[in-house]
Write a protein that holds these residues in place. Sequence first.
Motif, PDB file in Angstrom:
ATOM      1  N   LYS A   9       0.830  -1.199   0.000  1.00 45.01           N
ATOM      2  CA  LYS A   9       0.000   0.000   0.000  1.00 45.01           C
ATOM      3  C   LYS A   9       0.867   1.252   0.000  1.00 45.01           C
ATOM      4  O   LYS A   9       0.571   2.239  -0.681  1.00 45.01           O
ATOM      5  N   PHE A  10       1.976   1.210   0.771  1.00 45.18           N
ATOM      6  CA  PHE A  10       2.886   2.342   0.823  1.00 45.18           C
ATOM      7  C   PHE A  10       3.527   2.593  -0.547  1.00 45.18           C
ATOM      8  O   PHE A  10       3.608   3.724  -1.023  1.00 45.18           O
ATOM      9  N   ILE A  11       3.983   1.516  -1.204  1.00 47.06           N
ATOM     10  CA  ILE A  11       4.631   1.661  -2.505  1.00 47.06           C
ATOM     11  C   ILE A  11       3.659   2.224  -3.539  1.00 47.06           C
ATOM     12  O   ILE A  11       3.989   3.122  -4.316  1.00 47.06           O
ATOM     13  N   ARG A  12       2.436   1.715  -3.540  1.00 49.17           N
ATOM     14  CA  ARG A  12       1.432   2.210  -4.488  1.00 49.17           C
ATOM     15  C   ARG A  12       1.126   3.674  -4.244  1.00 49.17           C
ATOM     16  O   ARG A  12       1.017   4.465  -5.184  1.00 49.17           O
ATOM     17  N   PHE A  50       4.033  10.570  -6.042  1.00 51.28           N
ATOM     18  CA  PHE A  50       5.319  11.225  -6.283  1.00 51.28           C
ATOM     19  C   PHE A  50       5.982  10.817  -7.593  1.00 51.28           C
ATOM     20  O   PHE A  50       7.159  11.116  -7.793  1.00 51.28           O
ATOM     21  N   TRP A  51       5.260  10.138  -8.506  1.00 50.76           N
ATOM     22  CA  TRP A  51       5.950   9.658  -9.699  1.00 50.76           C
ATOM     23  C   TRP A  51       6.527  10.786 -10.553  1.00 50.76           C
ATOM     24  O   TRP A  51       7.597  10.613 -11.141  1.00 50.76           O
ATOM     25  N   LEU A  89      10.671   7.983   5.844  1.00 51.75           N
ATOM     26  CA  LEU A  89       9.988   8.241   7.121  1.00 51.75           C
ATOM     27  C   LEU A  89       8.586   7.642   7.118  1.00 51.75           C
ATOM     28  O   LEU A  89       8.147   7.038   8.106  1.00 51.75           O
ATOM     29  N   ASN A  90       7.876   7.812   5.993  1.00 44.77           N
ATOM     30  CA  ASN A  90       6.529   7.234   5.903  1.00 44.77           C
ATOM     31  C   ASN A  90       6.573   5.716   5.945  1.00 44.77           C
ATOM     32  O   ASN A  90       5.690   5.068   6.505  1.00 44.77           O
ATOM     33  N   LEU A  91       7.607   5.132   5.355  1.00 48.23           N
ATOM     34  CA  LEU A  91       7.752   3.682   5.364  1.00 48.23           C
ATOM     35  C   LEU A  91       7.937   3.162   6.781  1.00 48.23           C
ATOM     36  O   LEU A  91       7.296   2.184   7.191  1.00 48.23           O
TER      37      LEU A  91
END
Length: 502
Positions: free
Chosen positions: A25-28, A34-35, A65-67
């Motif tokens: 979910k974080f990666i998506r 941010f792409w 940090l979000n990760l």
Amino acid sequence: MESISKKYAAPSRQSKVAIGIILIKFIRFTIRSFWPILLSFFIGRKVGNSFENIIGYIALGVAALNLIGSVLTYFRFYFHLEEGAIVIDKGVLKRSKTNIPFERIQTINLQQNLLHQIFNVVSLEIDTAGAKKSELTIDALDKEDAEALRKFILEEKDQLLEETESTTSEVSTQEVEEETLLELGVGDLIKVGVSQNHLRSMAILFAFVFSTLNEITDDVSDMVQEELSGYQEAILNNGWILFAGSVIIVAIISFVYSLINTVLKNFELKLTSKKSGLKLVRGLLNREEISINKSKVQTISWSDNPLRMMFKMFTIQIEQASSAQADQLKSKIRIPGGYKDQVKSVLKIAFAQDRIESDIKYRVSILLKYRIIIFSGLLPALIATAIGYFQIGYQGLWFLAWIPLVWLSTTLYYKKRSFELDDHLLQNNRGTFGHHFEVIPLYKVQAVSIKQSWYQRRKELATVKIHTAAGSLNIPFIPVEQAEALENLILYKVESDQRKWM
């Protein structure tokens, strides 16, 4: 059921698979948000742009940090059952404890993506009345436990409601076998995919290509110009061929994308009826199970287009009650394909009727047709023609072709614009090149309003707006007397009917 209540009586964590789900979910989210920055970062590194490097490192720092925060949420998330409620304790820097009584729970949905299916776990979402998002989401829970937990909560809810209303029913305590109302095989899904709106896919594809090129055009434009300079004359001479070829290629890609997306999203789609309402199960890579509370269903609509007419199929939409702040996508359940007898089965389960028990169709005034032709066709075409004539000469007369196009589409629209009514249901009919039908039970109407423009007052016409908990529908340009009679009938049905609509 007793084992589930005991198992989750103490605070429990999700399955460890939830860590992987959170990471995905974080990666998506990162790619979706941010792409452009990430693309600029890699391009900037390639051309030695220090500013792009700085922006890129800042984005990667925020992402890191979000990760870390996303992973910590797994270790700080607990849930358990207590008397008549489910309790969630979560938060990293700021802890929160939420108590959701079973009576407030509207639906409990299960979802499975590919990772879920590999480890035989599901994502469990609990929706409450008026919530914009799911009140509670458990990212990964053993599938058998999730199904048992859902069954336990819904049965406890029914029992609490029965105790509150001081009613007992022998039938309500019995297990009701599910009945399949609608099922789509691969052949049906191919028909649905073929008859999809491919223009939408083309627009998405064009938007992606052009937005990507916009990020890199400053760096590659000189190279492209240099490479194609020797072919400039050939390109100019064959411009229309290149353009047509590009459109055909994009159309083919869009068609294939729509077809594959339809099959993957709706693989083994099945709509079943059960004691409390409907259940929709679908998907291959992302398997989802959606519960539809029968008492919350406000509107059922079905529509087609010229391609769907060839297959005698409809798109079915079930709209549930929701607050003004709630996510409209959550309250609308869309089934991409179904046949007429399947539409009737859904109506029968949700509204206890499979059709309007009246053969009378009430038409709208023909003045609506004339106004649409004048204001949407005639006036814009004359203005555009006048401007075009002074700018490009006689070629500006091509704008007059807009008039017959609007006349044709408006004529088709007017022929289908009507409504039907009996003692229990109202059906609104519309459409231009296809058909669109929507049905609402009269007792679920929340409000009725009659509106008149200055033109309608002169012609003794009115527009009736009917409001439900899922939205509203309009019946335009009908006689004032008919509008008032319709309003009085609906309000009488609302006041005299004692059935619950929520």
